[in-house]
Each structure stands twice: as C-alpha cells, then as structure tokens.
Design a protein around this motif. Structure first.
Motif, PDB file in Angstrom:
ATOM      1  N   ARG A   1      -9.614  10.707 -11.771  1.00  0.00           N
ATOM      2  CA  ARG A   1      -9.723  10.930 -10.330  1.00  0.00           C
ATOM      3  C   ARG A   1     -10.228  12.338 -10.016  1.00  0.00           C
ATOM      4  O   ARG A   1     -10.891  12.552  -9.008  1.00  0.00           O
ATOM      5  N   ARG A   2      -9.875  13.284 -10.846  1.00  0.00           N
ATOM      6  CA  ARG A   2     -10.317  14.667 -10.665  1.00  0.00           C
ATOM      7  C   ARG A   2     -10.221  15.364 -12.008  1.00  0.00           C
ATOM      8  O   ARG A   2      -9.337  15.045 -12.806  1.00  0.00           O
TER       9      ARG A   2
ATOM     10  N   THR B   1      -5.402   7.788 -13.325  1.00  0.00           N
ATOM     11  CA  THR B   1      -4.641   6.582 -12.994  1.00  0.00           C
ATOM     12  C   THR B   1      -5.185   5.460 -13.867  1.00  0.00           C
ATOM     13  O   THR B   1      -6.113   5.672 -14.650  1.00  0.00           O
TER      14      THR B   1
ATOM     15  N   GLU C   1      -3.611  13.392  -7.274  1.00  0.00           N
ATOM     16  CA  GLU C   1      -3.538  11.935  -7.361  1.00  0.00           C
ATOM     17  C   GLU C   1      -3.504  11.541  -8.832  1.00  0.00           C
ATOM     18  O   GLU C   1      -4.411  11.858  -9.594  1.00  0.00           O
ATOM     19  N   GLY C   2      -2.451  10.853  -9.217  1.00  0.00           N
ATOM     20  CA  GLY C   2      -2.360  10.389 -10.583  1.00  0.00           C
ATOM     21  C   GLY C   2      -1.585  11.325 -11.479  1.00  0.00           C
ATOM     22  O   GLY C   2      -0.974  12.304 -11.052  1.00  0.00           O
TER      23      GLY C   2
ATOM     24  N   TRP D   1     -14.760  15.747  -8.629  1.00  0.00           N
ATOM     25  CA  TRP D   1     -13.870  15.258  -7.579  1.00  0.00           C
ATOM     26  C   TRP D   1     -14.260  13.834  -7.227  1.00  0.00           C
ATOM     27  O   TRP D   1     -15.444  13.465  -7.273  1.00  0.00           O
ATOM     28  N   THR D   2     -13.269  13.027  -6.878  1.00  0.00           N
ATOM     29  CA  THR D   2     -13.540  11.697  -6.331  1.00  0.00           C
ATOM     30  C   THR D   2     -12.743  11.539  -5.047  1.00  0.00           C
ATOM     31  O   THR D   2     -11.632  12.045  -4.926  1.00  0.00           O
ATOM     32  N   HIS D   3     -13.336  10.842  -4.078  1.00  0.00           N
ATOM     33  CA  HIS D   3     -12.652  10.619  -2.806  1.00  0.00           C
ATOM     34  C   HIS D   3     -13.333   9.477  -2.063  1.00  0.00           C
ATOM     35  O   HIS D   3     -14.562   9.430  -1.956  1.00  0.00           O
TER      36      HIS D   3
ATOM     37  N   ASP E   1     -18.173   6.144  -7.062  1.00  0.00           N
ATOM     38  CA  ASP E   1     -17.215   6.289  -8.151  1.00  0.00           C
ATOM     39  C   ASP E   1     -16.946   4.924  -8.782  1.00  0.00           C
ATOM     40  O   ASP E   1     -17.022   3.892  -8.107  1.00  0.00           O
TER      41      ASP E   1
ATOM     42  N   GLY F   1      -5.892   2.164  -9.793  1.00  0.00           N
ATOM     43  CA  GLY F   1      -5.315   3.244  -9.012  1.00  0.00           C
ATOM     44  C   GLY F   1      -3.817   3.361  -9.141  1.00  0.00           C
ATOM     45  O   GLY F   1      -3.189   4.150  -8.430  1.00  0.00           O
TER      46      GLY F   1
ATOM     47  N   CYS G   1      -8.662   5.959 -15.529  1.00  0.00           N
ATOM     48  CA  CYS G   1      -9.719   6.326 -14.588  1.00  0.00           C
ATOM     49  C   CYS G   1      -9.488   7.777 -14.167  1.00  0.00           C
ATOM     50  O   CYS G   1      -8.400   8.143 -13.723  1.00  0.00           O
TER      51      CYS G   1
END
Length: 438
Positions: free
Chosen positions: A355-356, A373, A325-326, A150-152, A125, A377, A353
């Motif tokens: 995040r999803r 975000t 998140e975000g 998705w990001t993780h 990512d 982040g 950015c």
C-alpha cells in the motif's frame, strides 16, 4: 523597480529563527520571522518534517507582508530536542531555507542532481505492481537507490531514483532511457486502465519527494473516490466556511494525528494556490485540530460552493494518502543489486499487496519500509508473515507497530479557534490537549 525594492527589503530584514528550550516545559519552541513570500510556510514545515520533528502546536501569522510562525516541536518519543548540535542545525537550516526562498523569483523545490536518474510513475494500482516495476528496472540494469510509493483510491504514484549498474551514476544513454520509458509505460498501463498512465524520466533535477507525490496524485484526480473503494480508517473531517466579516475563507480539519500531517495539509493548500494568513494547529494524544484562514493567491476568498467542496475533497485525500494502512514491515540488510525486485517478488508470491513503501540505501545498507495488506485489503495472516520472514531472514525483516485503532470523530460545532477564545472548552469529545505551555 518593484523587484529591486523587494530585494532591498529582504536584505534589510533577513530571516530570523529563534530556537527556545526554556519557553515551554514539554516542547522546544521554534519561532520564524521573515519577509513574507508565497511558499515560505510550506518550506518551513517541510524542513521540520524532514528533520522528523513532531509539531504539537503551531500558530501561524503572515499578514501585512510579514511572516511570523511559532512551532512547538518534540522528537518522536515526545521529548524536547536537547542536543545542542541538533538545535544549531535546525536554526541554520531554517534560516538558509527561508533566505534561499526569498532570493528566488521562481518556485522552489528543484535540486539539481547528476548522481541519479529520477523516474516518476502514476497509474492504476493493482496487486503486484511494485514487483513488476522493480523487475523491469532490475532487468534493464537500473539500481534503485531511493524510492517512495503511495497508493490511494485505486491510484498509485512512485518517485524512484536509479543509477546505472555499470557506472553507479545517472543514466545518460538516450536509447536506454527510451527503452526504460517504453517498458515501464506498458507495466503501468496494465490490461483495464481507463486512464492513460503518466511517467517522466529526468536526470537534471528532483523536487522534494513527498511534495511531488502529492502533486502527482492530485493531477491524477485521486481525490475522486471510486464507488468500489472503501476507506477503513476514520475519515478526516474537513469543513470550509466563509468568514465574510474578515474577507477570509476558514478551513478546519479534524483527523487522527500522525507524523507529517501538517506538511501534507500545508503542501496541498500551497499547491492549490491558496495562502494561509492565520492558522492554529493543536494535537492531542491521537487527534489533531487545524484551522486556517486562507485566500487564493489573487487575494480573494473562495467564492463558490463547488470550489469549497473541491478543497474539502483534496484535503481529505492529502491526509489519507500517507495514513498508515496495513501491517508495517521494515527491512534492514546489506544492499545489493536487485534486492528490491527480490523482496517485492516474495511479497507478491505470498499474496501481499504493498500500500505504501519507502526505499532508502546508505553506506552499503538498505533500509526499506513497507505497509502491506492481502490482495483484498484485509490484515495479513500471521502465518504468512512467518513464512516471509523465513524466506528473507528473521533478523532482516521486522514487524513494526501496527496502526492504532481509530476512534470515531464526532461532528464539530461551528466555532472559531483563532479569533474566538482559543483556550476555552473544545467542541469535540475525547480530545485531550497536551499540557499547556504558558
């Protein structure tokens, strides 16, 4: 002979689904009975998740070759499901899905489709990645009709459904498919990725999108947390213990509650080749408790500490992947070719950015949801949001409810819910159960 006998048993005992609005004051009760087969539990939970039903409680039992589960469900507003057409649809869909699974010898989840081309991507990512991928697809005449990203743990995975701009159907030209694959591979590779990105392009069929994203990130080992990545939300608390007197392994999960949490945990256990024989799920206002008695598909419980730790890490990752998140931004506007490329470019140019994201189009309208975000982040500045809304259109881009504050979950004491007294006092603080449905 064994297979023919199994078919006979399934014909004699077709799946039975009962939807009851009288058994509980606060939730609709769904009971599913069927001959057991590996994957049935996931299929049922997947149907409930796809119908946007919230599971407030569940009791799972699949011993002795028979599957019997009870789910207490509401809508997102916490209300019973009252609409008779919806209730009938739930019952028929569950019966069809369970019957379909029992009639197959191979794994399920692949649905043929000639209407679009499916693109799967995994890699490192980085800020602007979604914008770059969208721009490449637009330049190549690929219209994005649906997508989920998705990001993780510094990894990214995407399942994107595209059509050929000129035909409106799946892309069949081998030369064009080869160019798409080459250019997207270069985008995903980036400049400093120590892992080779993975991608595939297919028009023959697609698997359930969320399940496929779980599988892709698991294969990319996103459960290994990089040292420079910090998880801001309350970390889920997962324990794995032996239950030697009953020859099971006991998995307990305590985490913040959120939509589709049950699907994410059952999906991971199923794809890791574990079978849930008994289970209890209870949710409170903000927290959820899950307890499962599992064995490997070979019939044996987990036998090593290393495997126990692997299950802990993978379940934590499964819960975190879809955690909010975000800032949540929702785009609703007329659909047009290149829209996703333009929107994500504006996000990138303003330092956001992604995040999803979930992208969908229907009836000429685009409905996209983004969790964003800044590039570090951190929360997005209100002025930045105002600027982006001005560029896209205030009426088209709305700020949705942000993630709730995450209470710190205290450590639990060793206690069994299923084989102990289920309704005695709980072992953790601030856990307020929903009203009893006796």
């Amino acid at each position: 002979m064994d297979d023919e006998f199994a078919k006979l048993i399934r014909r004699i005992n077709p799946p039975r689904v009962v939807v009851d609005n009288d058994a509980c004051e606060h939730a609709t009760v769904i009971q599913v009975d069927s001959v057991n087969r590996h994957g049935i539990l996931l299929e049922v939970v997947q149907v409930l998740a796809d119908l946007n039903l919230v599971v407030t409680k569940a009791y799972i039992s699949s011993d002795a070759g028979w599957f019997m589960d009870v789910f207490y469900v509401t809508d997102y507003e916490g209300n019973k499901i009252r609409n008779e057409r919806t209730l009938s649809y739930i019952q028929k869909t569950l019966e069809t899905k369970v019957h379909f699974l029992n009639s197959l010898r191979s794994s399920v989840g692949v649905i043929p489709s000639k209407e679009h081309t499916s693109i799967e991507l995994t890699g490192s990512d980085r800020p602007g990645l979604v914008s770059e991928v969208s721009a490449v697809l637009a330049d190549l005449g690929c219209n994005v009709v649906n997508a989920e990203i998705w990001t993780h743990n510094a990894r990214a995975a995407a399942v994107i459904y595209v059509t050929d701009q000129s035909t409106g159907h799946a892309i069949e030209d081998p030369k064009k498919l080869s160019i798409i694959k080459e250019l997207l591979f270069n985008v995903m590779k980036g400049n400093s990725d120590f892992r080779t990105p993975r991608m595939s392009i297919s028009s023959s069929g697609v698997m359930h999108r969320a399940r496929r994203l779980h599988q892709m990130l698991f294969a990319d080992r996103d459960f290994e947390r990089p040292e420079n990545v910090k998880f801001e939300s309350a970390k889920p608390h997962v324990t794995v213990q032996d239950c030697s007197d009953r020859d099971y392994t006991v998995v307990t999960i305590r985490s913040l509650d959120r939509p589709k949490l049950l699907f994410d945990t059952i999906c991971t256990l199923t794809d890791m080749e574990y079978v849930v024989f008994h289970g209890t799920v209870i949710t409170g206002r903000m927290e959820a408790y899950q307890e499962y008695y599992i064995r490997h598909v070979d019939g044996f419980p987990i036998s090593s500490e290393a495997e126990q730790q692997r299950v802990v890490e993978c379940l934590e990752a499964a819960i975190e992947r879809r955690a909010q998140e975000g800032l949540e931004l929702e785009l609703f506007t007329d659909d047009r070719f290149g829209l996703l490329s333009d929107i994500t470019r504006i996000f990138r140019e303003n330092g956001l950015c992604i995040r999803r994201a979930e992208i969908s189009t229907k009836g000429g309208k685009a409905k996209d949801t983004f969790f964003v975000t800044d590039v570090s982040g951190n929360p997005v500045d209100a002025k930045t949001v105002d600027l982006i809304q001005h560029q896209i259109g205030q009426a088209n881009l709305q700020v949705k409810g942000n993630s709730f504050l995450s209470p710190k979950l205290p450590k639990e004491t060793a206690r069994s819910f299923l084989f102990g007294n289920l309704f005695k006092g709980r072992s953790f603080q601030n856990f307020k159960l929903i009203k009893s449905c006796s």
